[in-house]
Write a protein that holds these residues in place. Structure first.
Motif, PDB file in Angstrom:
ATOM      1  N   LEU A  85      11.024 -37.049 -24.000  1.00  0.00           N
ATOM      2  CA  LEU A  85      12.184 -36.389 -24.710  1.00  0.00           C
ATOM      3  C   LEU A  85      12.088 -34.843 -24.329  1.00  0.00           C
ATOM      4  CD1 LEU A  85      11.492 -38.456 -27.937  1.00  0.00           C
ATOM      5  CD2 LEU A  85      13.304 -38.701 -26.223  1.00  0.00           C
ATOM      6  N   LEU A  86      13.087 -34.325 -23.601  1.00  0.00           N
ATOM      7  CA  LEU A  86      12.747 -32.853 -23.201  1.00  0.00           C
ATOM      8  C   LEU A  86      13.818 -32.159 -24.173  1.00  0.00           C
ATOM      9  CD1 LEU A  86      13.412 -33.613 -19.345  1.00  0.00           C
ATOM     10  CD2 LEU A  86      11.502 -33.807 -21.047  1.00  0.00           C
ATOM     11  N   VAL A  87      13.089 -31.536 -24.996  1.00  0.00           N
ATOM     12  CA  VAL A  87      13.661 -30.880 -26.464  1.00  0.00           C
ATOM     13  C   VAL A  87      13.612 -29.471 -26.155  1.00  0.00           C
ATOM     14  CG1 VAL A  87      13.814 -30.666 -28.918  1.00  0.00           C
ATOM     15  CG2 VAL A  87      13.257 -32.773 -27.958  1.00  0.00           C
ATOM     16  N   GLY A  88      12.496 -28.750 -25.832  1.00  0.00           N
ATOM     17  CA  GLY A  88      12.383 -27.511 -25.644  1.00  0.00           C
ATOM     18  C   GLY A  88      13.436 -26.948 -24.463  1.00  0.00           C
ATOM     19  N   ALA A  89      14.014 -25.804 -24.826  1.00  0.00           N
ATOM     20  CA  ALA A  89      14.843 -25.385 -23.703  1.00  0.00           C
ATOM     21  C   ALA A  89      15.125 -23.609 -24.153  1.00  0.00           C
ATOM     22  CB  ALA A  89      16.326 -25.917 -23.728  1.00  0.00           C
ATOM     23  N   ARG A  90      15.509 -22.889 -23.330  1.00  0.00           N
ATOM     24  CA  ARG A  90      15.721 -21.545 -23.602  1.00  0.00           C
ATOM     25  C   ARG A  90      17.123 -21.453 -24.030  1.00  0.00           C
ATOM     26  NH1 ARG A  90      16.606 -16.696 -24.224  1.00  0.00           N
ATOM     27  NH2 ARG A  90      15.934 -14.848 -22.898  1.00  0.00           N
ATOM     28  N   PRO A  91      17.110 -20.985 -25.383  1.00  0.00           N
ATOM     29  CA  PRO A  91      18.368 -20.769 -26.151  1.00  0.00           C
ATOM     30  C   PRO A  91      19.131 -19.367 -25.743  1.00  0.00           C
ATOM     31  CG  PRO A  91      16.737 -20.233 -27.819  1.00  0.00           C
ATOM     32  CD  PRO A  91      15.936 -20.530 -26.266  1.00  0.00           C
ATOM     33  N   ARG A  92      20.394 -19.497 -25.799  1.00  0.00           N
ATOM     34  CA  ARG A  92      21.335 -18.493 -25.409  1.00  0.00           C
ATOM     35  C   ARG A  92      21.242 -17.342 -26.451  1.00  0.00           C
ATOM     36  NH1 ARG A  92      26.466 -17.871 -22.686  1.00  0.00           N
ATOM     37  NH2 ARG A  92      26.643 -20.005 -22.768  1.00  0.00           N
ATOM     38  N   ARG A  98      26.388 -16.775 -18.966  1.00  0.00           N
ATOM     39  CA  ARG A  98      25.810 -18.166 -18.697  1.00  0.00           C
ATOM     40  C   ARG A  98      25.029 -18.504 -17.518  1.00  0.00           C
ATOM     41  NH1 ARG A  98      30.056 -22.760 -17.153  1.00  0.00           N
ATOM     42  NH2 ARG A  98      30.236 -21.298 -15.483  1.00  0.00           N
ATOM     43  N   GLY A  99      25.234 -17.664 -16.584  1.00  0.00           N
ATOM     44  CA  GLY A  99      24.487 -17.616 -15.336  1.00  0.00           C
ATOM     45  C   GLY A  99      22.884 -17.520 -15.609  1.00  0.00           C
ATOM     46  N   ASP A 100      22.648 -16.685 -16.789  1.00  0.00           N
ATOM     47  CA  ASP A 100      21.072 -15.958 -16.997  1.00  0.00           C
ATOM     48  C   ASP A 100      20.575 -17.300 -17.361  1.00  0.00           C
ATOM     49  OD1 ASP A 100      21.790 -13.530 -16.001  1.00  0.00           O
ATOM     50  OD2 ASP A 100      22.346 -13.019 -18.103  1.00  0.00           O
ATOM     51  N   LEU A 101      21.544 -17.846 -18.632  1.00  0.00           N
ATOM     52  CA  LEU A 101      20.954 -19.039 -19.407  1.00  0.00           C
ATOM     53  C   LEU A 101      20.738 -20.267 -18.606  1.00  0.00           C
ATOM     54  CD1 LEU A 101      20.891 -20.455 -22.254  1.00  0.00           C
ATOM     55  CD2 LEU A 101      23.124 -21.440 -21.968  1.00  0.00           C
ATOM     56  N   LEU A 102      21.699 -20.459 -17.348  1.00  0.00           N
ATOM     57  CA  LEU A 102      21.488 -21.783 -16.646  1.00  0.00           C
ATOM     58  C   LEU A 102      20.183 -21.456 -15.767  1.00  0.00           C
ATOM     59  CD1 LEU A 102      24.965 -22.443 -15.373  1.00  0.00           C
ATOM     60  CD2 LEU A 102      23.623 -23.677 -16.847  1.00  0.00           C
ATOM     61  N   GLU A 103      19.885 -20.045 -15.265  1.00  0.00           N
ATOM     62  CA  GLU A 103      18.898 -19.863 -14.484  1.00  0.00           C
ATOM     63  C   GLU A 103      17.614 -19.992 -15.267  1.00  0.00           C
ATOM     64  OE1 GLU A 103      19.204 -15.876 -12.516  1.00  0.00           O
ATOM     65  OE2 GLU A 103      17.892 -16.803 -11.104  1.00  0.00           O
ATOM     66  N   ALA A 104      17.514 -19.473 -16.660  1.00  0.00           N
ATOM     67  CA  ALA A 104      16.295 -19.563 -17.362  1.00  0.00           C
ATOM     68  C   ALA A 104      15.970 -20.943 -17.861  1.00  0.00           C
ATOM     69  CB  ALA A 104      16.505 -18.955 -18.825  1.00  0.00           C
ATOM     70  N   VAL A 129      17.684 -33.244 -24.627  1.00  0.00           N
ATOM     71  CA  VAL A 129      18.261 -32.706 -25.951  1.00  0.00           C
ATOM     72  C   VAL A 129      18.615 -31.077 -25.505  1.00  0.00           C
ATOM     73  CG1 VAL A 129      17.939 -32.481 -28.074  1.00  0.00           C
ATOM     74  CG2 VAL A 129      17.240 -34.405 -27.043  1.00  0.00           C
ATOM     75  N   GLY A 130      17.549 -30.500 -25.183  1.00  0.00           N
ATOM     76  CA  GLY A 130      17.722 -28.893 -24.992  1.00  0.00           C
ATOM     77  C   GLY A 130      18.801 -28.465 -24.346  1.00  0.00           C
ATOM     78  N   ASN A 131      19.623 -27.494 -24.742  1.00  0.00           N
ATOM     79  CA  ASN A 131      20.810 -27.154 -24.014  1.00  0.00           C
ATOM     80  C   ASN A 131      20.573 -26.300 -23.007  1.00  0.00           C
ATOM     81  OD1 ASN A 131      22.864 -28.719 -25.425  1.00  0.00           O
ATOM     82  ND2 ASN A 131      22.405 -27.649 -27.366  1.00  0.00           N
ATOM     83  N   PRO A 132      21.983 -26.087 -22.136  1.00  0.00           N
ATOM     84  CA  PRO A 132      22.758 -27.195 -21.968  1.00  0.00           C
ATOM     85  C   PRO A 132      22.408 -28.488 -21.323  1.00  0.00           C
ATOM     86  CG  PRO A 132      22.762 -25.055 -19.961  1.00  0.00           C
ATOM     87  CD  PRO A 132      21.646 -24.836 -21.174  1.00  0.00           C
ATOM     88  N   ALA A 133      22.390 -29.426 -22.301  1.00  0.00           N
ATOM     89  CA  ALA A 133      21.667 -30.670 -22.052  1.00  0.00           C
ATOM     90  C   ALA A 133      22.099 -31.277 -20.780  1.00  0.00           C
ATOM     91  CB  ALA A 133      21.595 -31.517 -23.273  1.00  0.00           C
ATOM     92  N   ASN A 134      23.513 -31.271 -20.726  1.00  0.00           N
ATOM     93  CA  ASN A 134      23.781 -32.103 -19.341  1.00  0.00           C
ATOM     94  C   ASN A 134      23.305 -31.648 -18.133  1.00  0.00           C
ATOM     95  OD1 ASN A 134      25.868 -32.518 -21.732  1.00  0.00           O
ATOM     96  ND2 ASN A 134      26.890 -33.833 -20.451  1.00  0.00           N
TER      97      ASN A 134
END
Ligand code: NDP
Length: 328
Positions: A85-92, A98-104, A129-134
């Motif tokens: 379950l991949l929950v941890g992600a870098r929030p915006r 958006r590019g920074d978010l995708l890169e992080a 689960v962590g966004n952008p999840a897809n």
């Protein structure tokens, strides 16, 4: 009793993790007869907080909990994982493009995909689960070439459950009277909650409700923007409902959908319904024997077509962006 199933949870010290772990340990993820071993992955500065959660898990004395390991090392975290379950992600954060978010997030999900490829169990099932999840699922999957693509999924079950709840209120029926709800596309504000195939006590939901204005101006935006409404009301993002949906997603995947019903999961597209192959997009799916299958042959009218296409176009843009960044 059987051998414990290894369940890896990333971002275990976060809010969703806190709501999720106790339910997994109590048997709600896989069933009341299945012992679980938890592997908690955290970034080094959050390991101590994860240890605190682990102390509380211990104090619950869950009969099914066979052990807890806490680590900041990917190999240890995914070694022999049956469910991840991949929950941890870098929030915006403020000012982030958006590019920074995708890169992080690429920096998180690429190595996790590689670690899953190298160390997870043969039957591993992954829920992002962590966004952008897809798109995080797309990144992880493309770095796990030895794992079948159908094992990588992203969560739209919370959107699905939110849609059930809103429709049940509108129609004045219990949630259990509703079948065949569908979420299409991205887990974002462009998602399309579709009631045109849903049934209320066996009758077409759109006919029962018979209110296109409600559908367009109330239902769809309420479901799509529910996360923001919860932040506004609670002062923090949804956590227990997100954790509940993650439990539902894996439970359904492993134990199957009920006869005459389906669920929504974001899965790697095979081109069904015109969704470009390889995008991780939400579809109506049935599950049986631990496998999902996209429900085929649904008629899509112009209204639905436009909504699905818009969300899928956003997914294609995200894919192109992460491709441009060399993340896939
Ligand atoms: P949460 O536990 O609240 O959320 C975790 C992730 O789930 C976020 O990306 C969040 O996206 C997403 N999410 C998906 N659906 C929902 C929903 N319906 N409601 C709320 N969130 C949703 O975040 P915290 O900040 O409390 O915890 C994150 C933890 O992850 C931290 O402990 C951090 O240390 C850890 N982390 C671990 C990593 C690792 O293990 N390698 C990597 C990065 C972080 P959104 O922000 O868009 O709401």
């Amino acid at each position: 009793t059987s051998t414990p199933v290894t369940v890896t949870v990333t971002g275990a010290a976060g809010q969703i993790g806190y709501a999720l772990l106790f339910r997994i340990a109590s048997g709600q993820l896989l069933g009341p007869d299945v012992p679980v071993r938890l592997r908690l992955l955290e970034i080094p500065q959050a390991v101590k907080a994860a240890e605190g959660t682990a102390m509380e898990l211990e104090d619950c004395a869950f009969p099914l909990l066979a052990g807890i390991d806490i680590t900041d090392d990917l190999k240890t975290a995914f070694d022999g994982a049956n469910v991840a379950l991949l929950v941890g992600a870098r929030p915006r954060t403020k000012g982030m493009e958006r590019g920074d978010l995708l890169e992080a997030n690429g920096g998180i999900f690429k190595p996790q995909g590689e670690a899953i490829n190298a160390h997870a169990a043969e039957d591993v099932r992954v829920l992002v689960v962590g966004n952008p999840a897809n798109t995080n699922a797309l990144i992880a999957r493309s770095h796990a070439p030895d794992v079948p693509a159908d094992r990588f999924t992203a969560m739209t079950r919370l959107d699905h459950n939110r849609a059930l709840a809103q429709l049940s209120k509108k129609a004045g029926v219990p949630v259990s009277a509703i079948k065949k709800m569908t979420i299409w596309g991205n887990h974002s504000a462009t998602q399309y909650p579709d009631i045109f195939h849903a049934e209320i006590n066996g009758r077409g939901a759109a006919e029962v409700v018979d209110d296109q204005a409600w559908l367009e101006n109330d239902f769809i935006p309420t479901v799509a923007k529910r996360g923001a409404a919860i932040i506004e009301a609670r002062g923090a993002s949804s956590a227990a409902s997100a954790a509940g949906a993650a439990i539902d997603h894996v439970h359904t995947w492993v134990n199957g959908t009920a006869e005459g019903d389906w669920t929504s999961m974001a899965v790697v597209s095979d081109g069904s319904y015109g969704v470009p192959e390889g995008l991780v997009s939400s579809f109506p799916v049935t599950c049986s024997g631990g496998r999902w299958e996209i429900v085929q042959g649904l008629e899509i009218d112009d209204f639905s077509r436009g909504r699905i296409d818009a969300s899928v176009a956003e997914l294609a843009e995200e894919r192109d962006a992460v491709r441009g960044l060399g993340l896939i």
